[in-house]
Design a protein around this motif. Sequence first.
Motif, PDB file in Angstrom:
ATOM      1  N   ARG A 185      56.657  11.823  34.599  1.00 55.67           N
ATOM      2  CA  ARG A 185      57.194  11.992  35.961  1.00 55.67           C
ATOM      3  C   ARG A 185      56.366  11.214  36.976  1.00 55.67           C
ATOM      4  NH1 ARG A 185      57.759  18.223  36.717  1.00 55.67           N
ATOM      5  NH2 ARG A 185      59.252  17.732  38.370  1.00 55.67           N
ATOM      6  N   ILE A 186      55.083  11.053  36.724  1.00 57.22           N
ATOM      7  CA  ILE A 186      54.269  10.176  37.581  1.00 57.22           C
ATOM      8  C   ILE A 186      54.678   8.723  37.365  1.00 57.22           C
ATOM      9  CG2 ILE A 186      51.924   9.247  37.834  1.00 57.22           C
ATOM     10  CD1 ILE A 186      50.889  12.141  37.656  1.00 57.22           C
ATOM     11  N   ALA A 187      54.909   8.340  36.105  1.00 58.47           N
ATOM     12  CA  ALA A 187      55.285   6.946  35.812  1.00 58.47           C
ATOM     13  C   ALA A 187      56.592   6.561  36.503  1.00 58.47           C
ATOM     14  CB  ALA A 187      55.379   6.728  34.300  1.00 58.47           C
TER      15      ALA A 187
ATOM     16  N   ALA B 238      48.802   2.935  36.246  1.00 57.48           N
ATOM     17  CA  ALA B 238      47.419   3.406  36.426  1.00 57.48           C
ATOM     18  C   ALA B 238      47.338   4.140  37.753  1.00 57.48           C
ATOM     19  CB  ALA B 238      46.460   2.228  36.410  1.00 57.48           C
ATOM     20  N   PHE B 239      46.660   5.281  37.735  1.00 58.51           N
ATOM     21  CA  PHE B 239      46.546   6.099  38.948  1.00 58.51           C
ATOM     22  C   PHE B 239      45.237   6.872  38.919  1.00 58.51           C
ATOM     23  CE2 PHE B 239      47.709   9.955  36.600  1.00 58.51           C
ATOM     24  CZ  PHE B 239      48.449   9.436  35.549  1.00 58.51           C
ATOM     25  N   ARG B 240      44.786   7.279  40.112  1.00 56.81           N
ATOM     26  CA  ARG B 240      43.508   7.994  40.215  1.00 56.81           C
ATOM     27  C   ARG B 240      43.662   9.434  39.723  1.00 56.81           C
ATOM     28  NH1 ARG B 240      40.088   4.453  42.476  1.00 56.81           N
ATOM     29  NH2 ARG B 240      41.101   2.880  43.794  1.00 56.81           N
TER      30      ARG B 240
ATOM     31  N   ILE C 215      43.343  13.293  39.490  1.00 59.79           N
ATOM     32  CA  ILE C 215      43.396  14.281  40.565  1.00 59.79           C
ATOM     33  C   ILE C 215      42.098  15.080  40.650  1.00 59.79           C
ATOM     34  CG2 ILE C 215      44.325  16.286  39.292  1.00 59.79           C
ATOM     35  CD1 ILE C 215      46.443  16.494  41.570  1.00 59.79           C
ATOM     36  N   ASN C 216      41.340  15.114  39.567  1.00 58.72           N
ATOM     37  CA  ASN C 216      40.089  15.876  39.516  1.00 58.72           C
ATOM     38  C   ASN C 216      38.980  14.973  38.970  1.00 58.72           C
ATOM     39  OD1 ASN C 216      38.265  17.985  39.546  1.00 58.72           O
ATOM     40  ND2 ASN C 216      38.911  18.767  37.540  1.00 58.72           N
ATOM     41  N   PRO C 217      38.550  13.989  39.775  1.00 63.26           N
ATOM     42  CA  PRO C 217      37.660  12.948  39.246  1.00 63.26           C
ATOM     43  C   PRO C 217      36.304  13.498  38.815  1.00 63.26           C
ATOM     44  CG  PRO C 217      37.901  12.749  41.638  1.00 63.26           C
ATOM     45  CD  PRO C 217      38.882  13.792  41.190  1.00 63.26           C
TER      46      PRO C 217
ATOM     47  N   ILE D 221      40.072   6.700  36.854  1.00 62.22           N
ATOM     48  CA  ILE D 221      41.462   6.220  36.848  1.00 62.22           C
ATOM     49  C   ILE D 221      42.040   6.471  35.461  1.00 62.22           C
ATOM     50  CG2 ILE D 221      42.837   4.066  36.906  1.00 62.22           C
ATOM     51  CD1 ILE D 221      40.812   3.151  39.145  1.00 62.22           C
ATOM     52  N   LEU D 222      43.312   6.830  35.417  1.00 64.66           N
ATOM     53  CA  LEU D 222      44.024   7.016  34.148  1.00 64.66           C
ATOM     54  C   LEU D 222      45.027   5.889  33.982  1.00 64.66           C
ATOM     55  CD1 LEU D 222      44.795  10.849  34.533  1.00 64.66           C
ATOM     56  CD2 LEU D 222      42.874   9.802  33.279  1.00 64.66           C
ATOM     57  N   VAL D 223      45.058   5.309  32.797  1.00 61.65           N
ATOM     58  CA  VAL D 223      46.055   4.278  32.491  1.00 61.65           C
ATOM     59  C   VAL D 223      46.941   4.817  31.379  1.00 61.65           C
ATOM     60  CG1 VAL D 223      46.481   1.864  31.904  1.00 61.65           C
ATOM     61  CG2 VAL D 223      44.356   2.499  33.078  1.00 61.65           C
TER      62      VAL D 223
ATOM     63  N   VAL E 111      39.428   7.988  25.445  1.00 63.56           N
ATOM     64  CA  VAL E 111      40.735   8.556  25.092  1.00 63.56           C
ATOM     65  C   VAL E 111      40.484   9.871  24.370  1.00 63.56           C
ATOM     66  CG1 VAL E 111      42.934   8.219  23.908  1.00 63.56           C
ATOM     67  CG2 VAL E 111      41.679   6.228  24.762  1.00 63.56           C
ATOM     68  N   ASN E 112      40.823  10.966  25.009  1.00 65.34           N
ATOM     69  CA  ASN E 112      40.734  12.263  24.350  1.00 65.34           C
ATOM     70  C   ASN E 112      42.003  12.454  23.529  1.00 65.34           C
ATOM     71  OD1 ASN E 112      38.270  12.851  25.662  1.00 65.34           O
ATOM     72  ND2 ASN E 112      39.376  13.565  27.477  1.00 65.34           N
ATOM     73  N   CYS E 113      41.843  12.876  22.283  1.00 64.98           N
ATOM     74  CA  CYS E 113      43.004  12.988  21.386  1.00 64.98           C
ATOM     75  C   CYS E 113      43.042  14.365  20.738  1.00 64.98           C
ATOM     76  CB  CYS E 113      42.932  11.892  20.329  1.00 64.98           C
ATOM     77  SG  CYS E 113      44.299  11.966  19.151  1.00 64.98           S
TER      78      CYS E 113
ATOM     79  N   GLY F   8      39.631  17.013  20.546  1.00 56.94           N
ATOM     80  CA  GLY F   8      39.249  15.839  21.331  1.00 56.94           C
ATOM     81  C   GLY F   8      39.247  16.108  22.827  1.00 56.94           C
ATOM     82  N   GLY F   9      39.735  17.292  23.217  1.00 56.86           N
ATOM     83  CA  GLY F   9      39.724  17.671  24.630  1.00 56.86           C
ATOM     84  C   GLY F   9      40.922  17.178  25.412  1.00 56.86           C
ATOM     85  N   GLN F  10      41.999  16.804  24.721  1.00 62.65           N
ATOM     86  CA  GLN F  10      43.199  16.322  25.430  1.00 62.65           C
ATOM     87  C   GLN F  10      43.955  17.499  26.033  1.00 62.65           C
ATOM     88  OE1 GLN F  10      45.929  14.065  22.984  1.00 62.65           O
ATOM     89  NE2 GLN F  10      47.227  13.518  24.725  1.00 62.65           N
ATOM     90  N   THR F  11      44.200  17.428  27.337  1.00 62.67           N
ATOM     91  CA  THR F  11      44.899  18.526  28.021  1.00 62.67           C
ATOM     92  C   THR F  11      46.295  18.139  28.493  1.00 62.67           C
ATOM     93  OG1 THR F  11      43.916  17.947  30.156  1.00 62.67           O
ATOM     94  CG2 THR F  11      42.730  19.562  28.815  1.00 62.67           C
TER      95      THR F  11
ATOM     96  N   PHE G   4      44.343   6.691  28.958  1.00 65.40           N
ATOM     97  CA  PHE G   4      43.006   6.131  28.833  1.00 65.40           C
ATOM     98  C   PHE G   4      42.281   6.402  30.148  1.00 65.40           C
ATOM     99  CE2 PHE G   4      43.129   2.974  25.175  1.00 65.40           C
ATOM    100  CZ  PHE G   4      44.334   3.392  24.674  1.00 65.40           C
ATOM    101  N   HIS G   5      41.130   7.049  30.066  1.00 65.32           N
ATOM    102  CA  HIS G   5      40.307   7.274  31.259  1.00 65.32           C
ATOM    103  C   HIS G   5      39.446   6.038  31.509  1.00 65.32           C
ATOM    104  CE1 HIS G   5      40.652  11.832  31.370  1.00 65.32           C
ATOM    105  NE2 HIS G   5      40.973  11.614  30.109  1.00 65.32           N
ATOM    106  N   LEU G   6      39.327   5.644  32.755  1.00 64.01           N
ATOM    107  CA  LEU G   6      38.356   4.630  33.182  1.00 64.01           C
ATOM    108  C   LEU G   6      37.391   5.325  34.139  1.00 64.01           C
ATOM    109  CD1 LEU G   6      37.258   1.725  33.613  1.00 64.01           C
ATOM    110  CD2 LEU G   6      38.971   1.480  35.436  1.00 64.01           C
TER     111      LEU G   6
HETATM  112  P1  5GP Z   1      42.598  14.869  29.287  1.00 63.03           P
HETATM  113  O1  5GP Z   1      41.752  16.095  29.449  1.00 63.03           O
HETATM  114  O2  5GP Z   1      43.962  15.201  28.715  1.00 63.03           O
HETATM  115  O3  5GP Z   1      41.910  13.746  28.548  1.00 63.03           O
HETATM  116  O4  5GP Z   1      42.800  14.285  30.743  1.00 63.03           O
HETATM  117  C1  5GP Z   1      43.830  14.694  31.582  1.00 63.03           C
HETATM  118  C2  5GP Z   1      43.434  14.274  32.960  1.00 63.03           C
HETATM  119  O5  5GP Z   1      44.566  14.332  33.788  1.00 63.03           O
HETATM  120  C3  5GP Z   1      42.358  15.167  33.603  1.00 63.03           C
HETATM  121  O6  5GP Z   1      41.229  14.389  33.938  1.00 63.03           O
HETATM  122  C4  5GP Z   1      43.072  15.747  34.821  1.00 63.03           C
HETATM  123  O7  5GP Z   1      42.223  15.885  35.937  1.00 63.03           O
HETATM  124  C5  5GP Z   1      44.184  14.740  35.061  1.00 63.03           C
HETATM  125  N1  5GP Z   1      45.377  15.287  35.691  1.00 63.03           N
HETATM  126  C6  5GP Z   1      46.013  16.440  35.334  1.00 63.03           C
HETATM  127  N2  5GP Z   1      47.080  16.637  36.123  1.00 63.03           N
HETATM  128  C7  5GP Z   1      47.128  15.584  36.987  1.00 63.03           C
HETATM  129  C8  5GP Z   1      48.021  15.227  38.046  1.00 63.03           C
HETATM  130  O8  5GP Z   1      49.001  15.918  38.354  1.00 63.03           O
HETATM  131  N3  5GP Z   1      47.749  14.090  38.723  1.00 63.03           N
HETATM  132  C9  5GP Z   1      46.666  13.296  38.409  1.00 63.03           C
HETATM  133  N4  5GP Z   1      46.486  12.180  39.149  1.00 63.03           N
HETATM  134  N5  5GP Z   1      45.813  13.601  37.409  1.00 63.03           N
HETATM  135  C10 5GP Z   1      46.044  14.734  36.710  1.00 63.03           C
END
Ligand code: 5GP
Length: 117
Positions: free
Chosen positions: A11-13, A30-32, A34-36, A42-44, A89-91, A95-98, A104-106
């Motif tokens: 939905r962001i894409a 790619a977008f910043r 939300i919880n840096p 940045i996420l790609v 890349v959390n998998c 791997g901590g993927q949420t 891909f995190h930058l």
């Molecule tokens: P993961 O833990 O799956 O590797 O990373 C998911 C990332 O997505 C987290 O760093 C989290 O802060 C980010 N994220 C989750 N929901 C949103 C959102 O609605 N918008 C943005 N920009 N980032 C999000």
Amino acid sequence: MSDATDCLFCRIATGELPADKVYEDQHVTAFRDINPVAPVHILVIPNRHIVSLAHTEPDDREILGHIMSVLVKIAASEGLAERGYRTVVNCGDEGGQTVSHLHFHLLGRRQLNWPPG
Ligand code: 5GP
Ligand code: ZN
């Protein structure tokens, strides 16, 4: 694992949900984050719904390579090329993927530690 119909990053894409986008083309967005967790975070993502790295196929090597090359360009435009940065890349669960859409995190502009938690 969610499918494309209710996927946050799909939905962001598409632009259905807002995000602070720094780059987009036909294949990736790619977008910043939300919880840096770093000054640059940045996420790609592929625009196409792929659940995780474990769900990629050999035929996905082109999109995977494209994501990496976009990351390199964004890192340079964020001023990270000289100072260094990390891509992660959390998998899957351990791997901590949420979010169940490949991303891909930058991370950069601070000293990053190793090993990760
Ligand atoms: P993961 O833990 O799956 O590797 O990373 C998911 C990332 O997505 C987290 O760093 C989290 O802060 C980010 N994220 C989750 N929901 C949103 C959102 O609605 N918008 C943005 N920009 N980032 C999000
Ligand atoms: Zn998705």
